[in-house]
Design an enzyme around this catalytic site. Sequence first.
Site, PDB file in Angstrom:
ATOM      1  N   ALA A 108       3.157  -1.681  11.362  1.00  0.00           N
ATOM      2  CA  ALA A 108       1.550  -1.552  11.087  1.00  0.00           C
ATOM      3  C   ALA A 108       0.675  -1.812  12.201  1.00  0.00           C
ATOM      4  O   ALA A 108       0.621  -0.771  12.919  1.00  0.00           O
ATOM      5  CB  ALA A 108       1.134  -3.250  10.487  1.00  0.00           C
ATOM      6  N   ARG A 109       0.776  -2.931  12.726  1.00  0.00           N
ATOM      7  CA  ARG A 109      -0.244  -3.019  14.072  1.00  0.00           C
ATOM      8  C   ARG A 109       0.440  -4.204  14.758  1.00  0.00           C
ATOM      9  O   ARG A 109       0.883  -5.859  14.179  1.00  0.00           O
ATOM     10  CB  ARG A 109      -1.168  -3.423  13.354  1.00  0.00           C
ATOM     11  CG  ARG A 109      -3.154  -2.113  12.873  1.00  0.00           C
ATOM     12  CD  ARG A 109      -2.800  -0.769  14.275  1.00  0.00           C
ATOM     13  NE  ARG A 109      -3.526  -0.407  14.068  1.00  0.00           N
ATOM     14  CZ  ARG A 109      -3.193   1.136  13.125  1.00  0.00           C
ATOM     15  NH1 ARG A 109      -1.253   1.362  13.176  1.00  0.00           N
ATOM     16  NH2 ARG A 109      -4.145   1.769  13.043  1.00  0.00           N
ATOM     17  N   ILE A 152       1.941   3.704   2.924  1.00  0.00           N
ATOM     18  CA  ILE A 152       3.555   3.074   3.509  1.00  0.00           C
ATOM     19  C   ILE A 152       4.193   2.441   2.568  1.00  0.00           C
ATOM     20  O   ILE A 152       5.921   3.036   2.550  1.00  0.00           O
ATOM     21  CB  ILE A 152       3.402   2.478   4.320  1.00  0.00           C
ATOM     22  CG1 ILE A 152       1.815   3.412   5.709  1.00  0.00           C
ATOM     23  CG2 ILE A 152       4.009   2.678   5.162  1.00  0.00           C
ATOM     24  CD1 ILE A 152       1.524   2.950   6.695  1.00  0.00           C
ATOM     25  N   HIS A 154       4.683   3.722  19.238  1.00  0.00           N
ATOM     26  CA  HIS A 154       3.974   3.509  18.090  1.00  0.00           C
ATOM     27  C   HIS A 154       3.606   6.052  17.637  1.00  0.00           C
ATOM     28  O   HIS A 154       2.486   5.868  17.248  1.00  0.00           O
ATOM     29  CB  HIS A 154       1.923   3.968  18.626  1.00  0.00           C
ATOM     30  CG  HIS A 154       1.345   2.970  17.234  1.00  0.00           C
ATOM     31  ND1 HIS A 154      -0.159   2.400  17.536  1.00  0.00           N
ATOM     32  CD2 HIS A 154       0.729   4.624  16.120  1.00  0.00           C
ATOM     33  CE1 HIS A 154      -0.732   2.266  16.794  1.00  0.00           C
ATOM     34  NE2 HIS A 154      -0.343   3.122  15.766  1.00  0.00           N
ATOM     35  N   GLY A 164       1.125  -1.236  -0.142  1.00  0.00           N
ATOM     36  CA  GLY A 164      -0.147  -0.352   0.017  1.00  0.00           C
ATOM     37  C   GLY A 164       0.725   1.281   0.181  1.00  0.00           C
ATOM     38  O   GLY A 164       1.876   0.866  -0.618  1.00  0.00           O
ATOM     39  N   GLU A 185      -1.011  -1.908  23.845  1.00  0.00           N
ATOM     40  CA  GLU A 185      -0.219  -1.033  23.874  1.00  0.00           C
ATOM     41  C   GLU A 185      -1.043   0.079  25.601  1.00  0.00           C
ATOM     42  O   GLU A 185      -1.765   0.074  25.326  1.00  0.00           O
ATOM     43  CB  GLU A 185      -0.189  -0.253  22.812  1.00  0.00           C
ATOM     44  CG  GLU A 185       0.205  -0.609  21.844  1.00  0.00           C
ATOM     45  CD  GLU A 185       0.617   0.695  20.514  1.00  0.00           C
ATOM     46  OE1 GLU A 185      -0.024   0.881  20.490  1.00  0.00           O
ATOM     47  OE2 GLU A 185       0.471  -0.349  19.468  1.00  0.00           O
TER      48      GLU A 185
END
Length: 207
Positions: free
Chosen positions: A119-120, A40, A168, A38, A149
């Site tokens: 990402a996650r 990024i 993050h 994508g 988090e």
Amino acid sequence: EMLKNSKEFYIKQKNKNWQMDTSLLELFGKTVGFIGTGTISKEAAKRLKGFDVNILGMNTDGRDVEYFDKCYSNDEIDEMLKISDIVVVAIPYTEKTHHLINKDRFDAMKDESYFINVARGSIVDEDDLIHALEIKKIRKAAIDVVEEEPLDEKSKLWDLDNIIITPHNSWISENKAIRTFDTIYENLKRFKNDEELKNKVNINRGY
């Protein structure tokens, strides 16, 4: 920072230790594999082109994407991992991508490869990442996200010397508000001129 051992140099500076490091690496000739192609990943790939890096990508069907030398489908992820010196996770989190990166994926990676997750956190099985770092299957990692988090003070990740952890924070810059506005503005213009999209939206709204 990982290839240039920047973390170690910061420690040396803090300890007033003037010691040369002859183990530094460079990007030239390395293979970088992006899990996700994508925006990024595309922006990162565009910038890496100047370092003569071999750039691979993984997306749903293996379709070609600008700036990537070759793309693999989801089913071919291990094939890409086996030849990547650096692996970058940059895909959305969904039920299908939950713990996509686990022991099997780490086992498929090259020995002493580098791992980055922007990402996650839940895309990566954290326990498996810790193990891969402890046995040096992954030489170094840089993560901006974790499964829960903020990262628990008792997490083993804090104590590993071969990882860089940021809270993050990778999306933040002085221009983030301008870029967000520009993106929304461009999307609104595109929507205004896209009759087919407007019709679909109206149908979903019951108009």
